[in-house]
Write a protein that holds these residues in place. Structure first.
Motif, PDB file in Angstrom:
ATOM      1  N   PHE A 166       0.830  -1.211   0.000  1.00  0.00           N
ATOM      2  CA  PHE A 166       0.000   0.000   0.000  1.00  0.00           C
ATOM      3  C   PHE A 166       0.864   1.259   0.000  1.00  0.00           C
ATOM      4  N   SER A 167       1.905   1.245  -0.819  1.00  0.00           N
ATOM      5  CA  SER A 167       2.790   2.407  -0.898  1.00  0.00           C
ATOM      6  C   SER A 167       3.120   2.671  -2.372  1.00  0.00           C
ATOM      7  N   PRO A 168       3.665   3.860  -2.679  1.00  0.00           N
ATOM      8  CA  PRO A 168       4.085   4.125  -4.065  1.00  0.00           C
ATOM      9  C   PRO A 168       5.116   3.107  -4.533  1.00  0.00           C
ATOM     10  N   PHE A 169       5.954   2.633  -3.606  1.00  0.00           N
ATOM     11  CA  PHE A 169       6.950   1.621  -3.953  1.00  0.00           C
ATOM     12  C   PHE A 169       6.267   0.360  -4.485  1.00  0.00           C
ATOM     13  N   ALA A 170       5.225  -0.095  -3.773  1.00  0.00           N
ATOM     14  CA  ALA A 170       4.505  -1.297  -4.198  1.00  0.00           C
ATOM     15  C   ALA A 170       3.877  -1.093  -5.572  1.00  0.00           C
ATOM     16  N   VAL A 171       3.354   0.118  -5.815  1.00  0.00           N
ATOM     17  CA  VAL A 171       2.743   0.407  -7.119  1.00  0.00           C
ATOM     18  C   VAL A 171       3.788   0.267  -8.227  1.00  0.00           C
TER      19      VAL A 171
END
Lengths: 304, 258
Positions: A166-171
């Motif tokens: 649930f973070s920009p990294f995961a996206v």
């Protein structure tokens, strides 16, 4: 000649008609919808002039530019578009960095192994799209080994813990994972055609490994780079499933915005306007990629 | 440069690991005797058992199968025609109509079809609208495969058939069709896979009534993740794996990009 003509219509007319009805017409409807008023609760306001809620004199048959004005009046939308472009650019660059060495290796491998190596690239990409995103929910999730490892490392350095999922990294990870084969395949197709004699010639002329790569292989591979870029950049730009599943509440991209207009708030005209803006962004990107790919391919032998 | 160096190999292995580890994780956890996708507790087939007793999931699987079969039959027929027509005649509009849906973000096709079905056709969304939507984007894929096959062929075969007095229909049935058959089968398998897999376009054109597999999976992921998702994912992976292997067996040109 008569027969040939009949044959031509016989095979081209059915797909043509199907696509005119189910692709061209819906696209036009979407354009028209973007100029209409939203309905009071959902969908659309009727077209007849008397029923229009805000019957300004400039309205023509219930059509309006309101949604476009709305789009440009709030910087929020420009920000989300910019953020989507940033995510698409980052995903494309990471894909390129990961794909190039592999594509190069496959292209320079023994002919017998190439098909197997490419098949190994295609296979994971053939498994369900949602499953590939979901897999990262497990890997990045709060209970995962990776999450524990990262956070104990951070704790050792005296830093606060982070949430990987649930973070920009995961996206970004999800975007790269889902689209990587789209970069590998066109690169491989291009690299495979290179004539190894050119590299031998460069070596004979005293070029070292890096010079051989940057001045022989890389310029020749640009058409592959550009088509791979288009194949990654364009779908990432419109993607809503990855941020929807792996991103947090603030990791909204254009796709999520569009989805919400149709299935959430149900403002069809604004959703259509956003879709058209996305389409324009795609056309500009694809045009740019095509334009970049063409002249360089011919000039690479003389320039650089 | 005949022997690619060590660094290249290392990076390639890392990329392959990146591609496969997530999928292996899903498969492994589908056999894990725990509700959480965390520690390995023990081997079980419970999640598969649960899956096969899940009524809605079974209906969803059946619906997805109906959609995929119908859409791939339609798309293969129309896509083969389009591929032949685009290869043979100088058409301007058909290539644009067939290839644009392949190239543009899926969400745009989904949204425009949603508007079209509801506004213009006034139809209730369901299996039929999904079949039409899947056919629309699969035609291009089939056309690409068929055209690629035709481009690799010697035109003189067709001329020979004509010179020997074959009618266009005979030429098609006795010469062209058998020659492009591998591409047609590959295209059919591809459009079947695309349909079974598709989430985005299905999401917009499905309506509310009938459960469909990818949507069912999406709901499970969003609401409550249980290892049942891993089990259904593993089964779907096996299915698409088999289909892709089959498709590449029929037509090697698929391996060289689309």
């Amino acid at each position: 000649m008569q027969r040939r003509n009949m044959m031509k219509w016989l095979i081209s007319l059915p797909p043509m008609l199907f696509l005119l009805v189910f692709f061209a017409a819906p696209s036009l409807i979407m354009i028209v919808t973007s100029f209409r008023y939203p309905g009071e609760f959902s969908g659309l306001a009727p077209l007849s002039a008397s029923d229009i809620v805000s019957g300004a004199p400039s309205d023509l048959y219930g059509l309006t530019l309101e949604t476009y004005q709305f789009f440009f009046s709030d910087t929020l939308y420009a920000e989300i578009f910019l953020k989507s472009f940033a995510v698409a650019t980052a995903s494309t660059l990471i894909c390129l960095l990961l794909a190039y060495p592999l594509a190069l290796l496959i292209a320079r491998s023994d002919k017998r192994h190439r098909n197997l190596m490419i098949l190994l690239v295609i296979l994971p990409f053939a498994s369900n799209f949602l499953i590939r995103i979901y897999a990262w929910m497990i890997i990045l999730g709060p209970e995962s080994a990776l999450n524990h490892a990262v956070n104990s490392l951070l704790a050792l350095m005296g830093l606060p813990p982070v949430m990987l999922l649930f973070s920009p990294f995961a996206v970004l990870v999800g975007m790269v994972y889902v689209h990587l084969p789209f970069m590998i395949l066109p690169l491989y197709t291009n690299l495979e055609k290179h004539d190894p004699v050119l590299l031998d010639a460069a070596q004979d002329l005293g070029a070292n490994r890096w010079q051989r790569f940057w001045r022989v292989t890389w310029p020749q591979s640009l058409p592959g780079v550009f088509s791979g870029t288009a194949l990654v950049f364009i779908p990432v730009l419109g993607m809503f499933a990855v941020p929807d599943i792996l991103g947090g509440t603030s990791d909204i991209l254009i796709g999520n915005l569009i989805k919400d207009q149709f299935l959430g708030t149900r403002d069809w005209p604004f959703g259509s306007t956003l879709s058209i803006m996305l389409m324009l962004a795609v056309i500009v990107t694809a045009g740019l990629a095509a334009w970049l790919a063409r002249p360089r391919a011919a000039a690479s032998s003389t320039s650089t | 440069m005949k022997h690619p160096n060590f660094v290249l190999w290392l990076m390639a292995i890392l990329v392959y690991a990146f591609l496969y580890i997530p999928l292996i994780v899903v498969v492994v956890y589908s056999f894990n005797d725990s509700r959480l996708n965390a520690e390995w507790v023990g081997f079980t087939l419970d999640w598969y058992g649960k899956l096969f007793r899940n009524e809605e999931m079974l209906i969803a699987a059946r619906n997805s199968l109906i959609i995929a079969v119908s859409a791939s039959v339609l798309a293969t027929t129309l896509g083969t025609m389009a591929g032949l027509a685009i290869h043979r005649y100088r058409l301007k509009v058909l290539p644009i109509l067939a290839f644009t849906p392949v190239a543009m973000p899926e969400i745009l096709l989904g949204v425009s079809l949603l508007l079209f079905f509801l506004q213009v056709l006034n139809m209730t969304l369901g299996l039929v609208s999904v079949i039409i939507a899947h056919t629309t984007f699969s035609i291009g894929f089939v056309a690409i495969v068929v055209r690629a096959r035709l481009q690799g062929m010697d035109e003189s075969i067709f001329e020979a058939a004509r010179d020997l007095g074959a009618t266009p229909w005979q030429t098609f049935r006795l010469v062209t069709l058998p020659l492009i058959m591998p591409a047609i089968i590959a295209g059919a398998l591809m459009s079947f896979t695309l349909s079974i897999d598709d989430f985005v376009i299905t999401f917009f054109t499905k309506g509310v009534g009938e459960p469909i597999l990818p949507i069912q999976i999406y709901t499970m992921i969003k609401i409550a993740v249980t290892p049942e998702v891993n089990a259904v994912s593993t089964l779907l992976m096996l299915l698409t794996l088999a289909l892709v292997m089959l498709a590449t067996r029929f037509d090697k040109t698929i391996l060289h990009g689309r």
